[in-house]
Design a protein around this motif. Structure first.
Motif, mmCIF file in Angstrom:
data_model
loop_
_atom_site.group_PDB
_atom_site.id
_atom_site.type_symbol
_atom_site.label_atom_id
_atom_site.label_comp_id
_atom_site.label_asym_id
_atom_site.label_seq_id
_atom_site.Cartn_x
_atom_site.Cartn_y
_atom_site.Cartn_z
ATOM 1 N N GLN A 1 71.205 -38.838 -61.290
ATOM 2 C CA GLN A 1 69.768 -38.951 -61.060
ATOM 3 C C GLN A 1 69.441 -40.126 -60.160
ATOM 4 O OE1 GLN A 1 66.416 -38.145 -64.167
ATOM 5 N NE2 GLN A 1 66.979 -40.279 -64.379
ATOM 6 N N THR A 2 70.148 -41.234 -60.347
ATOM 7 C CA THR A 2 69.932 -42.413 -59.506
ATOM 8 C C THR A 2 70.343 -42.149 -58.066
ATOM 9 O OG1 THR A 2 70.290 -43.852 -61.422
ATOM 10 C CG2 THR A 2 70.484 -44.846 -59.247
ATOM 11 N N VAL A 3 71.488 -41.489 -57.880
ATOM 12 C CA VAL A 3 71.956 -41.168 -56.529
ATOM 13 C C VAL A 3 70.979 -40.229 -55.826
ATOM 14 C CG1 VAL A 3 73.786 -39.999 -55.249
ATOM 15 C CG2 VAL A 3 74.369 -41.591 -57.061
ATOM 16 N N LYS A 4 70.439 -39.257 -56.528
ATOM 17 C CA LYS A 4 69.477 -38.346 -55.921
ATOM 18 C C LYS A 4 68.195 -39.074 -55.534
ATOM 19 C CE LYS A 4 70.984 -33.989 -57.985
ATOM 20 N NZ LYS A 4 70.598 -32.829 -58.834
ATOM 21 N N LEU A 5 67.756 -40.026 -56.356
ATOM 22 C CA LEU A 5 66.564 -40.793 -55.997
ATOM 23 C C LEU A 5 66.780 -41.575 -54.710
ATOM 24 C CD1 LEU A 5 65.411 -42.220 -59.461
ATOM 25 C CD2 LEU A 5 64.202 -40.549 -58.049
ATOM 26 N N ALA A 6 67.989 -42.104 -54.527
ATOM 27 C CA ALA A 6 68.257 -42.942 -53.364
ATOM 28 C C ALA A 6 68.478 -42.128 -52.097
ATOM 29 C CB ALA A 6 69.467 -43.831 -53.641
ATOM 30 N N PHE A 7 69.266 -41.058 -52.179
ATOM 31 C CA PHE A 7 69.702 -40.372 -50.963
ATOM 32 C C PHE A 7 69.019 -39.025 -50.736
ATOM 33 C CE2 PHE A 7 73.248 -43.074 -52.350
ATOM 34 C CZ PHE A 7 73.396 -43.852 -51.225
ATOM 35 N N GLN A 8 68.394 -38.459 -51.754
ATOM 36 C CA GLN A 8 67.692 -37.192 -51.577
ATOM 37 C C GLN A 8 66.186 -37.380 -51.447
ATOM 38 O OE1 GLN A 8 68.837 -34.216 -54.436
ATOM 39 N NE2 GLN A 8 67.204 -32.803 -53.853
ATOM 40 N N PHE A 9 65.639 -38.306 -52.226
ATOM 41 C CA PHE A 9 64.203 -38.561 -52.178
ATOM 42 C C PHE A 9 63.852 -39.865 -51.469
ATOM 43 C CE2 PHE A 9 65.042 -36.060 -56.045
ATOM 44 C CZ PHE A 9 64.271 -34.934 -55.768
ATOM 45 N N ASN A 10 64.875 -40.578 -50.956
ATOM 46 C CA ASN A 10 64.664 -41.812 -50.184
ATOM 47 C C ASN A 10 63.847 -42.848 -50.949
ATOM 48 O OD1 ASN A 10 66.087 -40.792 -47.963
ATOM 49 N ND2 ASN A 10 64.259 -39.845 -47.107
ATOM 50 N N LYS A 11 64.141 -42.998 -52.235
ATOM 51 C CA LYS A 11 63.497 -44.028 -53.054
ATOM 52 C C LYS A 11 64.557 -45.032 -53.492
ATOM 53 C CE LYS A 11 59.780 -41.081 -54.804
ATOM 54 N NZ LYS A 11 59.095 -40.570 -56.018
ATOM 55 N N THR A 12 65.023 -45.805 -52.520
ATOM 56 C CA THR A 12 66.099 -46.751 -52.795
ATOM 57 C C THR A 12 65.642 -47.860 -53.729
ATOM 58 O OG1 THR A 12 67.019 -46.278 -50.610
ATOM 59 C CG2 THR A 12 67.825 -48.249 -51.725
ATOM 60 N N GLY A 13 64.409 -48.286 -53.612
ATOM 61 C CA GLY A 13 63.917 -49.325 -54.505
ATOM 62 C C GLY A 13 63.892 -48.868 -55.952
ATOM 63 N N LEU A 14 63.411 -47.653 -56.185
ATOM 64 C CA LEU A 14 63.386 -47.112 -57.548
ATOM 65 C C LEU A 14 64.806 -46.863 -58.055
ATOM 66 C CD1 LEU A 14 61.743 -46.051 -59.929
ATOM 67 C CD2 LEU A 14 61.635 -43.833 -58.774
ATOM 68 N N ALA A 15 65.668 -46.371 -57.182
ATOM 69 C CA ALA A 15 67.060 -46.146 -57.582
ATOM 70 C C ALA A 15 67.754 -47.458 -57.923
ATOM 71 C CB ALA A 15 67.809 -45.425 -56.467
ATOM 72 N N SER A 16 67.459 -48.506 -57.196
ATOM 73 C CA SER A 16 68.034 -49.816 -57.505
ATOM 74 C C SER A 16 67.551 -50.309 -58.863
ATOM 75 C CB SER A 16 67.670 -50.824 -56.418
ATOM 76 O OG SER A 16 68.168 -50.422 -55.159
ATOM 77 N N ALA A 17 66.299 -50.065 -59.176
ATOM 78 C CA ALA A 17 65.795 -50.444 -60.497
ATOM 79 C C ALA A 17 66.517 -49.664 -61.593
ATOM 80 C CB ALA A 17 64.284 -50.204 -60.565
ATOM 81 N N CYS A 18 66.767 -48.370 -61.365
ATOM 82 C CA CYS A 18 67.531 -47.578 -62.338
ATOM 83 C C CYS A 18 68.930 -48.134 -62.521
ATOM 84 C CB CYS A 18 67.596 -46.126 -61.883
ATOM 85 S SG CYS A 18 66.023 -45.241 -61.891
ATOM 86 N N ALA A 19 69.560 -48.537 -61.416
ATOM 87 C CA ALA A 19 70.911 -49.100 -61.504
ATOM 88 C C ALA A 19 70.914 -50.420 -62.265
ATOM 89 C CB ALA A 19 71.478 -49.292 -60.106
ATOM 90 N N VAL A 20 69.902 -51.239 -62.060
ATOM 91 C CA VAL A 20 69.811 -52.506 -62.792
ATOM 92 C C VAL A 20 69.608 -52.250 -64.280
ATOM 93 C CG1 VAL A 20 68.452 -54.606 -63.078
ATOM 94 C CG2 VAL A 20 69.001 -53.796 -60.786
ATOM 95 N N VAL A 21 68.772 -51.274 -64.608
ATOM 96 C CA VAL A 21 68.546 -50.936 -66.020
ATOM 97 C C VAL A 21 69.837 -50.436 -66.663
ATOM 98 C CG1 VAL A 21 67.350 -49.346 -67.559
ATOM 99 C CG2 VAL A 21 66.091 -50.487 -65.730
#
Length: 325
Positions: free
Chosen positions: A281-301
């Motif tokens: 889900q995090t990878v899709k947010l970063a590379f499919q939906f171009n939400k790297t900031g939100l994906a980074s927050a998911c990775a930190v969590v």
């Protein structure tokens, strides 16, 4: 009248230890001479050897983690050079969207699979630690799946579980006719993927347990055999206490690994049919939906959750020094 000859007795021999002590005292008293610890270059030498690995560790571990934490406070899309600071909006969205944490239910399948693979690895390591024929061959067979690339394993088992594939062909040999789509519904798909993880990672736990068992002194086994102890009694009173630190490490790896599953489900299903994990889900947010900031927050969590679980486990099961002698 003969002359008297006076002989001088030889000097007493100085023991080797006394001469070495006097030599060290003279070296210490000499100006500009001292032990190697007093020389700055020799004190600096160990740090010079550590310079390269420390540089690699900082460059490829701590710097990316620092950048990830910085990106989690921005709205960066991963492409544009603009990174606007948004504060804690990404973290607020992570904790207010139910679908973000719903995927952690999939991790329960892999957690159960981790318990199965630890039990199998412990049993096989205990059996092969004794003197058996062809045990080296079995060690290689058990560890071989861990050496295969995860992408290759995903493609192999993708054909294994497909309709009319290898699994259905093997079942047909025993008269079992199955038209069930193994990767078609969430329950069977997650069970199948968890089974693949058991096949892949059992060898790693097996090697860890086998190394811990073989580090136990052999005299303990000999004494136990002289006392008439059975194999089960040897496992209970010798092997189990001796491998406790390694077993605790395996449990930590199992929990963190079940929360961060990525390769197998991503290759085999792409996260479809209810097999998506938090990392997918995090990878899709970063590379499919171009939400790297939100994906980074998911990775930190996710990193914080893994560190918290590890800390709690270390507090509940402290790393005690094992002394069997």
């Amino acid at each position: 009248m003969p002359r008297s000859v006076t002989t001088t007795p030889p000097p007493p021999r100085v023991p080797h230890e006394d001469r070495a002590a006097k030599h060290r005292a003279r070296r210490a008293a000499a100006p500009g001479r001292g032990s190697w610890r007093d020389r700055p270059m020799r004190r600096l030498t160990p740090w010079l050897f550590l310079l390269a690995p420390l540089a690699l560790l900082v460059t490829f571990t701590y710097v990316p983690v620092g950048n990830m934490i910085y990106y989690s406070f921005t709205d960066w899309d991963g492409v544009s050079p603009d990174r606007d600071f948004v504060g804690t909006e990404n973290y607020t969205e992570v904790f207010t969207r139910p679908d973000m944490f719903r995927v952690f239910a999939v991790s329960l399948y892999y957690l159960a699979a981790s318990a199965v693979q630890i039990a199998i690895a412990l049993y096989l390591a205990t059996v092969l630690s004794f003197d058996l024929r062809f045990r080296n061959l079995f060690k290689g067979i058990l560890f071989f799946p861990y050496l295969i690339n995860g992408v290759a394993i995903g493609f192999v088992f993708l054909y294994f579980f497909q309709d009319g594939g290898t699994l259905d062909s093997v079942l047909s040999w025993f008269g079992v006719r199955s038209d069930h789509a193994w990767l078609g519904d969430p329950e069977s798909a997650n069970t199948s993927l968890a089974g693949v993880s058991v096949w892949r990672f059992t060898g790693l736990n097996f090697v860890l347990f086998l190394g811990a068992i073989q580090s136990i002194p052999g005299e303990l086994y000999e004494a136990a055999q002289l006392d008439g102890a059975s194999r089960w009694q040897q496992f209970r009173h010798i092997i189990a206490p001796g491998i406790r630190p390694v077993l605790s490490l395996s449990v930590i790896l199992a929990i963190s690994g079940s929360l961060a599953v990525f390769e197998i489900p991503y290759i085999m299903t792409g996260g479809a049919t209810g097999t998506s994990t938090f990392v997918i889900q995090t990878v899709k947010l970063a590379f499919q939906f171009n939400k790297t900031g939100l994906a980074s927050a998911c990775a930190v969590v996710l990193l914080a959750i893994i560190l918290l679980i590890t800390w709690i486990q270390r507090r509940l099961v402290p790393d005690e020094r094992v002394d069997l002698v």
